[in-house]
Design a protein around this motif. Structure first.
Motif, PDB file in Angstrom:
ATOM      1  N   GLN A 138     129.774  90.100 -32.669  1.00 46.80           N
ATOM      2  CA  GLN A 138     131.325  90.209 -32.647  1.00 46.80           C
ATOM      3  C   GLN A 138     132.096  89.993 -31.697  1.00 46.80           C
ATOM      4  OE1 GLN A 138     132.696  91.970 -35.226  1.00 46.80           O
ATOM      5  NE2 GLN A 138     131.114  92.575 -36.360  1.00 46.80           N
ATOM      6  N   VAL A 140     135.617  90.532 -30.169  1.00 47.89           N
ATOM      7  CA  VAL A 140     136.661  91.478 -29.924  1.00 47.89           C
ATOM      8  C   VAL A 140     137.866  90.794 -29.337  1.00 47.89           C
ATOM      9  CG1 VAL A 140     137.409  93.798 -29.601  1.00 47.89           C
ATOM     10  CG2 VAL A 140     135.005  93.233 -30.469  1.00 47.89           C
ATOM     11  N   ILE A 142     140.767  91.345 -26.619  1.00 46.73           N
ATOM     12  CA  ILE A 142     141.088  92.572 -25.885  1.00 46.73           C
ATOM     13  C   ILE A 142     142.595  92.387 -25.392  1.00 46.73           C
ATOM     14  CG2 ILE A 142     140.573  93.250 -23.563  1.00 46.73           C
ATOM     15  CD1 ILE A 142     138.466  93.669 -25.260  1.00 46.73           C
ATOM     16  N   LYS A 146     142.199  86.957 -24.060  1.00 45.63           N
ATOM     17  CA  LYS A 146     140.825  87.274 -23.592  1.00 45.63           C
ATOM     18  C   LYS A 146     140.107  88.088 -25.034  1.00 45.63           C
ATOM     19  CE  LYS A 146     141.532  87.991 -19.008  1.00 45.63           C
ATOM     20  NZ  LYS A 146     141.933  88.947 -17.893  1.00 45.63           N
TER      21      LYS A 146
ATOM     22  N   ASN B 101     132.608  86.483 -14.321  1.00 42.21           N
ATOM     23  CA  ASN B 101     134.005  87.033 -14.953  1.00 42.21           C
ATOM     24  C   ASN B 101     133.933  88.321 -15.429  1.00 42.21           C
ATOM     25  OD1 ASN B 101     132.012  86.249 -17.172  1.00 42.21           O
ATOM     26  ND2 ASN B 101     133.330  84.749 -18.081  1.00 42.21           N
ATOM     27  N   LYS B 135     141.900  99.802 -21.725  1.00 43.74           N
ATOM     28  CA  LYS B 135     142.734  98.374 -22.165  1.00 43.74           C
ATOM     29  C   LYS B 135     142.443  98.305 -23.490  1.00 43.74           C
ATOM     30  CE  LYS B 135     143.124  94.230 -19.744  1.00 43.74           C
ATOM     31  NZ  LYS B 135     142.287  93.532 -18.305  1.00 43.74           N
ATOM     32  N   ALA B 136     141.377  98.588 -24.054  1.00 42.71           N
ATOM     33  CA  ALA B 136     140.996  98.349 -25.470  1.00 42.71           C
ATOM     34  C   ALA B 136     139.926  99.324 -25.739  1.00 42.71           C
ATOM     35  CB  ALA B 136     140.505  97.076 -25.674  1.00 42.71           C
ATOM     36  N   GLN B 138     137.288  99.919 -29.176  1.00 42.26           N
ATOM     37  CA  GLN B 138     136.976  99.111 -30.467  1.00 42.26           C
ATOM     38  C   GLN B 138     135.809  99.847 -31.190  1.00 42.26           C
ATOM     39  OE1 GLN B 138     138.593  96.234 -32.150  1.00 42.26           O
ATOM     40  NE2 GLN B 138     140.045  95.899 -30.751  1.00 42.26           N
ATOM     41  N   VAL B 140     132.747  98.631 -33.958  1.00 42.26           N
ATOM     42  CA  VAL B 140     132.480  97.481 -34.601  1.00 42.26           C
ATOM     43  C   VAL B 140     131.316  98.062 -35.396  1.00 42.26           C
ATOM     44  CG1 VAL B 140     131.350  95.307 -34.116  1.00 42.26           C
ATOM     45  CG2 VAL B 140     133.096  96.384 -32.449  1.00 42.26           C
ATOM     46  N   ILE B 150     133.227 100.495 -28.392  1.00 46.66           N
ATOM     47  CA  ILE B 150     133.526  99.753 -27.079  1.00 46.66           C
ATOM     48  C   ILE B 150     134.499 100.259 -26.355  1.00 46.66           C
ATOM     49  CG2 ILE B 150     133.562  97.513 -25.988  1.00 46.66           C
ATOM     50  CD1 ILE B 150     132.322  96.585 -28.753  1.00 46.66           C
ATOM     51  N   VAL B 152     137.136  99.273 -23.133  1.00 44.40           N
ATOM     52  CA  VAL B 152     137.274  98.304 -22.069  1.00 44.40           C
ATOM     53  C   VAL B 152     138.447  98.944 -21.099  1.00 44.40           C
ATOM     54  CG1 VAL B 152     137.950  95.913 -20.926  1.00 44.40           C
ATOM     55  CG2 VAL B 152     136.719  96.392 -23.472  1.00 44.40           C
ATOM     56  N   VAL B 158     133.451  97.323 -18.996  1.00 45.88           N
ATOM     57  CA  VAL B 158     132.999  97.567 -20.499  1.00 45.88           C
ATOM     58  C   VAL B 158     131.964  98.382 -20.410  1.00 45.88           C
ATOM     59  CG1 VAL B 158     132.122  96.091 -22.502  1.00 45.88           C
ATOM     60  CG2 VAL B 158     133.732  95.010 -20.711  1.00 45.88           C
ATOM     61  N   ASN B 160     129.706 100.667 -23.566  1.00 47.37           N
ATOM     62  CA  ASN B 160     129.559 100.822 -25.138  1.00 47.37           C
ATOM     63  C   ASN B 160     128.428 101.887 -25.552  1.00 47.37           C
ATOM     64  OD1 ASN B 160     126.887  99.400 -25.355  1.00 47.37           O
ATOM     65  ND2 ASN B 160     128.146  97.535 -24.596  1.00 47.37           N
ATOM     66  N   ILE B 342     139.888  87.749 -12.429  1.00 45.74           N
ATOM     67  CA  ILE B 342     139.103  88.232 -13.505  1.00 45.74           C
ATOM     68  C   ILE B 342     140.194  88.992 -14.447  1.00 45.74           C
ATOM     69  CG2 ILE B 342     137.556  90.141 -14.320  1.00 45.74           C
ATOM     70  CD1 ILE B 342     135.720  89.430 -11.974  1.00 45.74           C
ATOM     71  N   LEU B 343     141.177  89.618 -13.550  1.00 46.72           N
ATOM     72  CA  LEU B 343     142.008  90.540 -14.595  1.00 46.72           C
ATOM     73  C   LEU B 343     142.943  89.967 -14.986  1.00 46.72           C
ATOM     74  CD1 LEU B 343     141.408  93.881 -12.251  1.00 46.72           C
ATOM     75  CD2 LEU B 343     140.293  93.359 -14.589  1.00 46.72           C
ATOM     76  N   GLY B 344     143.450  88.596 -14.550  1.00 43.31           N
ATOM     77  CA  GLY B 344     144.373  87.939 -14.857  1.00 43.31           C
ATOM     78  C   GLY B 344     145.728  88.178 -14.348  1.00 43.31           C
ATOM     79  N   ASN B 346     148.501  89.259 -15.645  1.00 42.68           N
ATOM     80  CA  ASN B 346     149.238  90.305 -16.399  1.00 42.68           C
ATOM     81  C   ASN B 346     148.524  91.691 -16.223  1.00 42.68           C
ATOM     82  OD1 ASN B 346     146.834  89.678 -17.453  1.00 42.68           O
ATOM     83  ND2 ASN B 346     147.736  89.351 -19.425  1.00 42.68           N
TER      84      ASN B 346
END
Lengths: 348, 348
Positions: A138, A140, A142, A146, B101, B135-136, B138, B140, B150, B152, B158, B160, B342-344, B346
């Motif tokens: 999968q 997904v 984020i 990303k 990453n 942050k997310a 999901q 699945v 999951i 995040v 992460v 799960n 890693i986190l960008g 934003n």
DNA sequence: TGTTAGCACTCTATACGATTGAGTGCTAAT
DNA sequence: ATTAGCACTCAATCGTATAGAGTGCTAACA
């Protein structure tokens, strides 16, 4: 090869030595075990056994100590493996009752238990991903740019990696990609992912390689993640309780060995291991230098008839083999049992 | 409080002791360090320093050994922290260049490096989930009746869990649930998940609780996963190279301590830790019995201005503080730097 | 012929005393 | 205030004596 009396005596010596870690003298045997023999007779027999290589003598005026060959005979033919005590069985049952629904946790827990009841060091590996097949793949989204790539194998193992994707890709499109990937890859073994398949996928979603590449990288990363084979260790300090490791140099040698997860994982994935059998490696039978004074008892667990991982106990060659073996047998049964529960009955 | 000369002498003693692990005598100091003083004078000063509690004497005719109080003064005011050698900096840079990453891997790698360059034991924790925000989220579908939940976090972690769902739920419906969950939970801190929110979710997708429950359980499981705080340890056997741990009893005490991940994770999450500061705990300043002869140097790493994890080095109180501190400073910078990548940019 | 009692012998571990040497504290001279 | 000198302390080391566990061998025995 060895007459009954010699075997009796050898067993008595090894039993005692396992207990005490002290060289065993002829008088001890004559007194403690009811063999109806004088120490002198036993002495003669011991001399024979030494000549045949089953025993060794630290120095002329000391008792005898089993050699690796002696232990081997003991393990193969002499020892009595008694059933696990009800107490232990109860204990294991209780410890495994904790609701577990992921494979790694099951194995981790099993390892903890083994070290606890044997008082040695236990080690376990989760399945090698490479031997597994995809159960689900999968992608997904984020956040913008990303995504998380997730791989679930038939053995119930979950791995994931974060990847960057071009910002212009919408979440919906990612999901579409995800679906195609899932359809295409499901059921394949992990190293069947090759350019043909990738071509097919590209064709199907008509997407530029630019987008697919990071995602495929993510999958590859999941597959080849350095520690894709998790190695669990428990009871590493137990070894320090045994007199043969009172010496810091010995202790360090052992513990340094344990630090090398790679070695351990190789050790546990012994080639010749048969399904449903417990394998025992004694002292120098382990060809690794660092553990030539240790014995290793391993068992495997399987899905269907494929071995997917193993669990082992390592301790001094003077190991309580009967106890370890019966514990191992028990835990192996439980693992396979729980495994079925986790994977459900519909395992291909 | 302490005149210049006493400070000079104390520093000399501690420097030497860190080097040799042997009690330091007055003659040694007079000879090795250019203080322009005779051993007799130094002897007098040493007697003073002992009376003040900075030094101790194993027995009357032995040299002096620093006390915890002595080390404290040394660390706070006496030692010279020199820059890390170019060589080391190069080494670190190279080791961290490996494409990383995911947060856990970054921290794990940092820990490995720290143990390698300091030759002590290093420990690190990944973020506490509870402090993080979603942050997310999901859900699945994996196969009929099974789904993967999951989570995040904003810190890039992460987690799960596999959950069972009623068989009649279609994958499409699961995805729908997934979307609602994601919308509703995104941005909340993990312990803001309460019945109000759950009510809202139920309302929105008008689904019976029966379906939602396993999924919410999965989320809860992710959050409270026993080892939600991963603890990484490296170089555990390094300690065996130092003479103060030549004794197996001491060694076992230390290693047993390391076996208790819970303790370590508590240790690293010291309350009073300030952002961007390196904290040093010397010997008995660690209130834990098992490591009262050890010193601990810790640093934190943050996202924005929230501390999310820490990394530490533990070794004998006779630790090369300057080296450890400069290494720690460097690695901390690198972690925070990589973290941003890693986190960008934003990151809220 | 197999078993055993007896004895001389071997070798480690332990205890003990003597010796060494690093280091101290104190005193008296500078 | 500093230092040279000296008597004293104490752990570590070494050598020697001793005890004790265990052996191998021989000769007697059933």
């Amino acid at each position: 090869m060895l007459d009954e009396r010699k075997r009796r005596i050898l067993r008595a010596i090894i039993d005692d030595y396992i207990d005490t870690a002290e060289p065993i003298g002829s008088r001890t045997i004559a007194r403690k075990h009811e063999l109806g023999l004088s120490s002198a007779t036993i002495r003669n027999e011991m001399a024979d056994l030494e000549e045949m290589g089953y025993l060794a003598q630290p120095h002329t005026s000391a008792g005898r100590v089993p050699s690796d060959k002696g232990y081997r005979l003991y393990v193969d033919h002499l020892m009595k493996v008694n059933e696990l005590s009800l107490e232990d069985i109860e204990g294991i049952k209780r410890a495994m009752e904790v609701k577990i629904n992921e494979l790694s946790q099951l194995i981790r827990q099993a390892s903890v238990i083994m070290s606890r009841i044997t008082k040695y060091t236990s080690m376990a590996t989760t399945p090698q991903l490479k031997k597994s097949t995809f159960k689900a793949v999968q992608v997904v989204p984020i956040e913008t740019g990303k995504a998380l790539v997730i791989v679930v194998t038939n053995a119930g193992l979950v791995r994931n990696t974060l990847v960057k994707v071009p910002e212009r890709i919408t979440p919906d499109f990612l999901i579409q990609i995800s679906n195609v990937l899932n359809d295409k890859l499901k059921g394949l073994t992990l190293n069947q992912v090759n350019s043909t398949i990738i071509g097919e996928i590209e064709l199907e979603i008509s997407v530029s390689t630019e987008v697919l590449i990071p995602i495929l990288h993510g999958i590859a990363e999941c597959i080849s993640q350095v520690d894709s084979v998790d190695v669990f260790l428990d009871g590493t300090t137990n070894i320090l309780n045994y007199p043969e490791f009172r010496d810091v140099v010995k202790a360090r040698e052992f513990l340094s060995f344990l630090d090398e997860r790679e070695l351990i994982s190789k050790l546990l994935q012994s080639e010749e291991h048969k399904q449903d059998e417990i394998e025992i490696k004694i002292g120098s039978e382990n060809h690794l230098e660092g553990i030539k004074d240790c014995s290793l008892v391993t068992a495997t667990y399987s899905v269907g008839d494929v071995i997917i991982g193993s669990i082992g106990v390592i301790g001094p060659t003077r190991m309580e083999y009967p106890r370890v073996i019966s514990s191992m047998n028990h835990i192996r049964k439980i693992i396979n049992q729980e495994l079925k529960k986790i994977l459900g009955d519909n395992t291909e």
